[in-house]
Design a protein around this motif. Structure first.
Motif, PDB file in Angstrom:
ATOM      1  N   GLY A 143       2.139  -1.983   3.837  1.00  0.00           N
ATOM      2  CA  GLY A 143       0.825  -2.469   3.437  1.00  0.00           C
ATOM      3  C   GLY A 143      -0.196  -1.353   3.351  1.00  0.00           C
ATOM      4  N   ARG A 144      -1.174  -1.540   2.461  1.00  0.00           N
ATOM      5  CA  ARG A 144      -2.210  -0.545   2.241  1.00  0.00           C
ATOM      6  C   ARG A 144      -3.407  -1.193   1.562  1.00  0.00           C
ATOM      7  N   TYR A 145      -4.521  -0.497   1.627  1.00  0.00           N
ATOM      8  CA  TYR A 145      -5.680  -0.846   0.810  1.00  0.00           C
ATOM      9  C   TYR A 145      -5.519  -0.225  -0.572  1.00  0.00           C
ATOM     10  N   GLY A 146      -6.199  -0.786  -1.533  1.00  0.00           N
ATOM     11  CA  GLY A 146      -6.212  -0.214  -2.875  1.00  0.00           C
ATOM     12  C   GLY A 146      -4.905  -0.432  -3.598  1.00  0.00           C
ATOM     13  N   SER A 147      -4.878  -0.036  -4.860  1.00  0.00           N
ATOM     14  CA  SER A 147      -3.682  -0.265  -5.666  1.00  0.00           C
ATOM     15  C   SER A 147      -3.276   0.936  -6.514  1.00  0.00           C
ATOM     16  N   ASN A 148      -3.994   2.030  -6.390  1.00  0.00           N
ATOM     17  CA  ASN A 148      -3.581   3.197  -7.176  1.00  0.00           C
ATOM     18  C   ASN A 148      -2.353   3.834  -6.555  1.00  0.00           C
ATOM     19  N   ARG A 149      -1.556   4.469  -7.377  1.00  0.00           N
ATOM     20  CA  ARG A 149      -0.355   5.180  -6.907  1.00  0.00           C
ATOM     21  C   ARG A 149       0.500   4.291  -6.007  1.00  0.00           C
ATOM     22  N   TYR A 150       0.653   3.035  -6.365  1.00  0.00           N
ATOM     23  CA  TYR A 150       1.340   2.068  -5.505  1.00  0.00           C
ATOM     24  C   TYR A 150       2.830   2.348  -5.360  1.00  0.00           C
ATOM     25  N   ASN A 166       3.782   7.446   0.541  1.00  0.00           N
ATOM     26  CA  ASN A 166       2.814   8.088   1.438  1.00  0.00           C
ATOM     27  C   ASN A 166       1.399   7.533   1.282  1.00  0.00           C
ATOM     28  N   THR A 167       1.195   6.582   0.378  1.00  0.00           N
ATOM     29  CA  THR A 167      -0.118   5.938   0.258  1.00  0.00           C
ATOM     30  C   THR A 167      -0.212   4.660   1.090  1.00  0.00           C
TER      31      THR A 167
END
Length: 124
Positions: free
Chosen positions: A98-105, A109-110
């Motif tokens: 899980g992560r915030y945002g959606s760029n480079r999904y 490492n994001t």
């Protein structure tokens, strides 16, 4: 603290189906993009699928598009991966993240949070 717990892995025959689940706790689940990655022995971890916070947009690796479906239930803090027409090359440990945002999904490492993984084995 944040926990992501995968379940649903197992042994399936070539052409079979499995449904993976990932239950999240310790975070505001509906704020997060959720992804599935996999890692086979001797290979790097690779992106499989991702879904934005609302579920309105999904992303897939080319290798699984049309066979796998990612979905989420924000009321249950759970993300799913329905895997159909499984092939031996799909065998791997599958991780949710899980992560915030959606760029480079597609880039692992994001992602901020990871589960422990669940094994998927496909027999030919």
């Amino acid at each position: 603290q944040v926990q992501l717990v995968e379940s649903g892995g197992g042994l399936v025959q070539d052409g079979g189906s499995l449904r993976l689940s990932c239950a999240a706790s310790g975070l505001t689940f509906s704020n997060y993009l959720m992804g599935w990655f996999r890692q086979a022995p001797g290979k790097e971890r690779e992106f499989v699928a991702a879904i934005v916070w609302s579920g309105a947009v999904t992303y897939y690796a080319t290798s699984v598009k049309g066979r796998f479906t990612i979905s989420r239930d924000n009321a249950k803090n759970t993300v799913y991966l329905q895997m159909n027409s499984l092939k031996p090359e799909d065998a791997a440990v599958y991780y949710c993240a899980g992560r915030y945002g959606s760029n480079r999904y597609t880039e692992d490492n994001t992602y901020s949070y990871w589960g422990q993984g669940t094994q998927v084995t496909v027999s030919s």
